[in-house]
Design a protein around this motif. Sequence first.
Motif, PDB file in Angstrom:
ATOM      1  N   THR A  59      -1.469   0.840 -10.725  1.00  0.00           N
ATOM      2  CA  THR A  59      -1.439   1.638  -9.442  1.00  0.00           C
ATOM      3  C   THR A  59      -2.405   2.727  -9.240  1.00  0.00           C
ATOM      4  OG1 THR A  59       0.007   2.219  -7.695  1.00  0.00           O
ATOM      5  CG2 THR A  59       0.707   3.075 -10.226  1.00  0.00           C
ATOM      6  N   LEU A  60      -3.442   2.646  -8.153  1.00  0.00           N
ATOM      7  CA  LEU A  60      -4.573   3.470  -8.354  1.00  0.00           C
ATOM      8  C   LEU A  60      -4.303   4.631  -7.354  1.00  0.00           C
ATOM      9  CD1 LEU A  60      -7.304   0.845  -8.153  1.00  0.00           C
ATOM     10  CD2 LEU A  60      -6.658   2.099  -9.989  1.00  0.00           C
ATOM     11  N   TYR A  61      -4.386   5.848  -7.913  1.00  0.00           N
ATOM     12  CA  TYR A  61      -4.413   7.036  -6.868  1.00  0.00           C
ATOM     13  C   TYR A  61      -5.651   7.742  -6.919  1.00  0.00           C
ATOM     14  CZ  TYR A  61       0.410   6.200  -6.439  1.00  0.00           C
ATOM     15  OH  TYR A  61       1.677   5.801  -6.118  1.00  0.00           O
ATOM     16  N   ILE A  62      -7.067   7.207  -6.941  1.00  0.00           N
ATOM     17  CA  ILE A  62      -8.330   7.637  -7.149  1.00  0.00           C
ATOM     18  C   ILE A  62      -9.086   6.632  -6.147  1.00  0.00           C
ATOM     19  CG2 ILE A  62      -8.091   8.185  -9.446  1.00  0.00           C
ATOM     20  CD1 ILE A  62      -9.537   5.636 -10.410  1.00  0.00           C
ATOM     21  N   ASN A  63     -10.143   7.578  -5.552  1.00  0.00           N
ATOM     22  CA  ASN A  63     -10.815   7.086  -4.321  1.00  0.00           C
ATOM     23  C   ASN A  63     -11.823   5.756  -4.928  1.00  0.00           C
ATOM     24  OD1 ASN A  63     -13.472   7.975  -5.106  1.00  0.00           O
ATOM     25  ND2 ASN A  63     -12.621   9.908  -4.499  1.00  0.00           N
ATOM     26  N   PRO A  64     -12.170   5.110  -4.068  1.00  0.00           N
ATOM     27  CA  PRO A  64     -13.069   3.861  -4.345  1.00  0.00           C
ATOM     28  C   PRO A  64     -14.562   4.388  -5.404  1.00  0.00           C
ATOM     29  CG  PRO A  64     -12.329   3.530  -2.165  1.00  0.00           C
ATOM     30  CD  PRO A  64     -11.882   4.991  -2.911  1.00  0.00           C
ATOM     31  N   ASN A 101      -9.372 -13.685 -11.536  1.00  0.00           N
ATOM     32  CA  ASN A 101      -7.968 -13.924 -11.356  1.00  0.00           C
ATOM     33  C   ASN A 101      -6.877 -12.813 -11.529  1.00  0.00           C
ATOM     34  OD1 ASN A 101      -8.900 -16.716 -10.769  1.00  0.00           O
ATOM     35  ND2 ASN A 101      -9.287 -16.749 -12.901  1.00  0.00           N
ATOM     36  N   ILE A 102      -6.915 -11.520 -11.137  1.00  0.00           N
ATOM     37  CA  ILE A 102      -6.076 -10.618 -11.286  1.00  0.00           C
ATOM     38  C   ILE A 102      -5.572 -10.272  -9.658  1.00  0.00           C
ATOM     39  CG2 ILE A 102      -5.706  -8.089 -11.534  1.00  0.00           C
ATOM     40  CD1 ILE A 102      -7.834  -8.374 -14.028  1.00  0.00           C
ATOM     41  N   ALA A 103      -4.210 -10.547  -9.778  1.00  0.00           N
ATOM     42  CA  ALA A 103      -3.797 -10.142  -8.431  1.00  0.00           C
ATOM     43  C   ALA A 103      -4.039  -8.751  -7.884  1.00  0.00           C
ATOM     44  CB  ALA A 103      -2.094 -10.594  -8.310  1.00  0.00           C
ATOM     45  N   PHE A 104      -4.042  -8.498  -6.427  1.00  0.00           N
ATOM     46  CA  PHE A 104      -4.142  -7.179  -5.879  1.00  0.00           C
ATOM     47  C   PHE A 104      -3.253  -7.174  -4.604  1.00  0.00           C
ATOM     48  CE2 PHE A 104      -8.059  -9.473  -4.726  1.00  0.00           C
ATOM     49  CZ  PHE A 104      -7.802  -9.076  -3.266  1.00  0.00           C
ATOM     50  N   GLU A 105      -2.955  -6.004  -4.098  1.00  0.00           N
ATOM     51  CA  GLU A 105      -2.274  -5.697  -2.956  1.00  0.00           C
ATOM     52  C   GLU A 105      -2.751  -4.191  -2.535  1.00  0.00           C
ATOM     53  OE1 GLU A 105       2.040  -5.488  -2.939  1.00  0.00           O
ATOM     54  OE2 GLU A 105       1.738  -6.180  -4.713  1.00  0.00           O
ATOM     55  N   GLU A 106      -3.001  -4.106  -1.245  1.00  0.00           N
ATOM     56  CA  GLU A 106      -3.118  -2.755  -0.587  1.00  0.00           C
ATOM     57  C   GLU A 106      -1.562  -2.660  -0.135  1.00  0.00           C
ATOM     58  OE1 GLU A 106      -5.997  -3.139   2.229  1.00  0.00           O
ATOM     59  OE2 GLU A 106      -7.708  -3.554   0.999  1.00  0.00           O
ATOM     60  N   SER A 107      -0.975  -1.624  -0.713  1.00  0.00           N
ATOM     61  CA  SER A 107      -0.019  -1.301  -0.556  1.00  0.00           C
ATOM     62  C   SER A 107       0.530   0.221  -0.992  1.00  0.00           C
ATOM     63  CB  SER A 107       1.116  -2.300  -1.032  1.00  0.00           C
ATOM     64  OG  SER A 107       2.496  -2.168  -0.895  1.00  0.00           O
ATOM     65  N   CYS A 108       1.623   0.596  -0.863  1.00  0.00           N
ATOM     66  CA  CYS A 108       2.055   2.100  -1.194  1.00  0.00           C
ATOM     67  C   CYS A 108       3.194   1.574  -2.415  1.00  0.00           C
ATOM     68  CB  CYS A 108       2.677   2.730  -0.233  1.00  0.00           C
ATOM     69  SG  CYS A 108       3.376   4.269  -0.526  1.00  0.00           S
ATOM     70  N   THR A 109       3.035   1.991  -3.563  1.00  0.00           N
ATOM     71  CA  THR A 109       3.851   1.916  -4.762  1.00  0.00           C
ATOM     72  C   THR A 109       5.252   2.508  -4.268  1.00  0.00           C
ATOM     73  OG1 THR A 109       2.187   1.884  -6.371  1.00  0.00           O
ATOM     74  CG2 THR A 109       4.424   2.602  -7.150  1.00  0.00           C
ATOM     75  N   LEU A 110       5.238   3.571  -3.694  1.00  0.00           N
ATOM     76  CA  LEU A 110       6.555   4.438  -3.180  1.00  0.00           C
ATOM     77  C   LEU A 110       7.276   3.655  -2.204  1.00  0.00           C
ATOM     78  CD1 LEU A 110       5.396   7.838  -2.973  1.00  0.00           C
ATOM     79  CD2 LEU A 110       6.475   7.062  -4.639  1.00  0.00           C
ATOM     80  N   VAL A 111       6.738   2.909  -1.292  1.00  0.00           N
ATOM     81  CA  VAL A 111       7.473   1.973  -0.260  1.00  0.00           C
ATOM     82  C   VAL A 111       7.879   0.783  -1.169  1.00  0.00           C
ATOM     83  CG1 VAL A 111       7.360   0.602   1.646  1.00  0.00           C
ATOM     84  CG2 VAL A 111       6.148   2.935   1.690  1.00  0.00           C
ATOM     85  N   LEU A 112       7.320   0.463  -1.921  1.00  0.00           N
ATOM     86  CA  LEU A 112       7.387  -1.187  -2.870  1.00  0.00           C
ATOM     87  C   LEU A 112       8.687  -0.802  -3.514  1.00  0.00           C
ATOM     88  CD1 LEU A 112       4.049  -2.380  -3.881  1.00  0.00           C
ATOM     89  CD2 LEU A 112       5.220  -3.293  -2.012  1.00  0.00           C
ATOM     90  N   LEU A 113       8.790   0.379  -4.167  1.00  0.00           N
ATOM     91  CA  LEU A 113       9.930   0.953  -5.013  1.00  0.00           C
ATOM     92  C   LEU A 113      11.381   1.079  -4.081  1.00  0.00           C
ATOM     93  CD1 LEU A 113       8.057   3.001  -7.387  1.00  0.00           C
ATOM     94  CD2 LEU A 113       9.196   1.075  -7.969  1.00  0.00           C
ATOM     95  N   ALA A 114      11.035   1.650  -2.929  1.00  0.00           N
ATOM     96  CA  ALA A 114      12.014   1.933  -2.190  1.00  0.00           C
ATOM     97  C   ALA A 114      12.704   0.563  -1.711  1.00  0.00           C
ATOM     98  CB  ALA A 114      11.579   3.045  -1.144  1.00  0.00           C
ATOM     99  N   THR A 115      11.862  -0.391  -1.292  1.00  0.00           N
ATOM    100  CA  THR A 115      12.350  -1.471  -0.756  1.00  0.00           C
ATOM    101  C   THR A 115      12.494  -2.780  -1.422  1.00  0.00           C
ATOM    102  OG1 THR A 115      10.137  -2.255  -0.177  1.00  0.00           O
ATOM    103  CG2 THR A 115      11.255  -0.822   1.420  1.00  0.00           C
TER     104      THR A 115
END
Length: 118
Positions: A59-64, A101-115
């Motif tokens: 999970t990435l928390y650094i800019n592009p 062949n590595i999956a990726f998603e633009e999402s929020c780790t906190l939201v994914l965990l909370a839901t």
Amino acid sequence: MKTLVIGASTNKERYSYKAINNLLAKSHQVVAIGAAKGMVLDVPIETEKLDFHAIDTITLYINPKAQQEYYDYILSLKPRRVIFNPGTENEEFEQILKANNIAFEESCTLVLLATNQY
């Protein structure tokens, strides 16, 4: 499942700090890399690209721009997926992940965990 947090911080206001806490609360194994050494609960923040094994999610928390130096490292870890948290979206890297062949998603780790979608 083991998660690598890249861009980890000991600052309690940072989303990376909150993500580590929430991952641990949901019984996930966590390893972390950040700009400065420190601890978040019992997780040491490393400053070097260590050869972590059995990484499921990064999970990435650094800019592009900062991500560029991590491309080869992340590919070498062979994660199942990479999460681009808000503000970290990177089309160039997403294409590299797709080609490997590595999956990726633009999402929020906190939201994914909370839901319970993590």
